[in-house]
Design a protein around this motif. Structure first.
Motif, mmCIF file in Angstrom:
data_model
loop_
_atom_site.group_PDB
_atom_site.id
_atom_site.type_symbol
_atom_site.label_atom_id
_atom_site.label_comp_id
_atom_site.label_asym_id
_atom_site.label_seq_id
_atom_site.Cartn_x
_atom_site.Cartn_y
_atom_site.Cartn_z
ATOM 1 N N LYS A 65 0.835 -1.190 0.208
ATOM 2 C CA LYS A 65 -0.134 0.010 0.046
ATOM 3 C C LYS A 65 0.716 1.313 0.016
ATOM 4 O O LYS A 65 1.845 1.252 0.741
ATOM 5 N N ILE A 66 0.773 2.225 -0.930
ATOM 6 C CA ILE A 66 1.152 3.541 -0.956
ATOM 7 C C ILE A 66 0.222 4.483 -0.698
ATOM 8 O O ILE A 66 -0.799 4.602 -1.432
ATOM 9 N N SER A 67 0.491 5.410 0.158
ATOM 10 C CA SER A 67 -0.588 6.455 0.606
ATOM 11 C C SER A 67 0.080 7.721 1.080
ATOM 12 O O SER A 67 1.298 7.662 1.352
ATOM 13 N N GLY A 68 -0.429 8.964 1.113
ATOM 14 C CA GLY A 68 0.077 10.106 1.315
ATOM 15 C C GLY A 68 -0.703 11.014 2.401
ATOM 16 O O GLY A 68 -1.992 10.583 2.610
ATOM 17 N N ALA A 69 -0.422 12.129 2.837
ATOM 18 C CA ALA A 69 -0.764 12.751 3.947
ATOM 19 C C ALA A 69 -2.214 13.192 3.618
ATOM 20 O O ALA A 69 -3.402 13.334 4.347
ATOM 21 N N GLY A 70 -2.501 13.512 2.153
ATOM 22 C CA GLY A 70 -3.489 14.053 1.611
ATOM 23 C C GLY A 70 -4.519 13.064 1.074
ATOM 24 O O GLY A 70 -5.759 13.365 0.581
ATOM 25 N N ALA A 71 -4.127 11.813 1.152
ATOM 26 C CA ALA A 71 -5.065 10.713 0.621
ATOM 27 C C ALA A 71 -6.325 10.217 1.549
ATOM 28 O O ALA A 71 -6.149 10.687 2.816
ATOM 29 N N LEU A 72 -7.315 9.956 1.039
ATOM 30 C CA LEU A 72 -8.312 9.383 1.587
ATOM 31 C C LEU A 72 -8.030 8.469 2.796
ATOM 32 O O LEU A 72 -7.208 7.365 2.428
ATOM 33 N N LEU A 73 -8.614 8.408 4.248
ATOM 34 C CA LEU A 73 -8.281 7.455 5.131
ATOM 35 C C LEU A 73 -9.302 6.234 4.796
ATOM 36 O O LEU A 73 -10.301 6.268 4.385
ATOM 37 N N VAL A 74 -8.570 5.016 4.478
ATOM 38 C CA VAL A 74 -9.027 3.826 4.286
ATOM 39 C C VAL A 74 -8.764 2.608 5.256
ATOM 40 O O VAL A 74 -7.800 2.739 5.905
#
Length: 203
Positions: A65-74
């Motif tokens: 999984k790759i995510s960032g600070a502005g991505a939707l919480l999932v």
């Protein structure tokens, strides 16, 4: 055995021995290694959650999984599992799963997570037909309200679907039809790299 370690507070966490054993699993790690750079490019282009998952025990097992600070919480996490019928990657994996896996999932019960979750077997069968025909799957607020998933299959050298790639964003983040070509192209790129790796490994 070192499988679990006691936390400073209450509860336990995965121990180093368990992590070591997991890192030796060739299927997940080789696939992850091949996919990671493409996933990173997809994240840089979207700034949204990017997932890589495989089918395990009639569930979607998330191996990266790759995510960032502005991505939707999932709800997803690396090493976590989510249902096949209510996620984008899950629908891709289920659409291409062996008949016995499909029959087991369709026999239900299909858990309802939101009012949008598809829990009718006949309707789910039609959706899976569409996934096989179009090469892309969508999940609109089916696991979490406000979330939208766009997913595509990853194939090995034989053409079999071995994993699924998706982008998960907020429903207000744009039209999924415009995102689908990028996700599909990224999945094809991973498939090609996976095929080339398998060819090199078996001259």
């Amino acid at each position: 055995m070192g499988g679990l370690e006691r936390c400073d507070g209450a509860g336990y966490r995965v121990g180093l021995r368990m992590w070591e054993l997991g890192s030796l699993a060739p299927r997940g790690e080789s696939l992850r290694d091949v996919a990671l750079s493409v996933m990173q490019d997809l994240f840089e282009g979207t700034k949204e959650n990017v997932h890589l998952a495989v089918c395990q025990d009639s569930q979607a097992l998330y191996i990266e999984k790759i995510s960032g600070a502005g991505a939707l919480l999932v709800k997803s996490r690396r090493g976590g599992r989510l249902p096949l019928h209510a996620t984008g990657v899950g629908k891709v994996l289920l659409a291409h799963a062996p008949k016995e896996v499909q029959a087991n999932v369709l026999a239900g019960p299909l858990a309802r997570f939101t009012r949008h979750t598809i829990v009718e077997p006949g309707r789910l069968v039609r959706v899976l037909d569409d996934v096989r025909g179009t090469g892309v799957a969508f999940a609109y607020e089916e696991l979490t309200l406000g979330s939208l998933s766009v997913a595509a299959p990853i194939r090995d050298a034989s053409g079999a679907v071995v994993a699924a790639l998706d982008v998960v964003l907020h429903t207000t983040g744009g039209r999924p039809e415009r995102l689908a070509p990028a996700v599909r192209t990224a999945a094809i790129s991973i498939s090609r790299s996976l095929r080339d790796q398998q060819i090199r490994s078996h001259p």
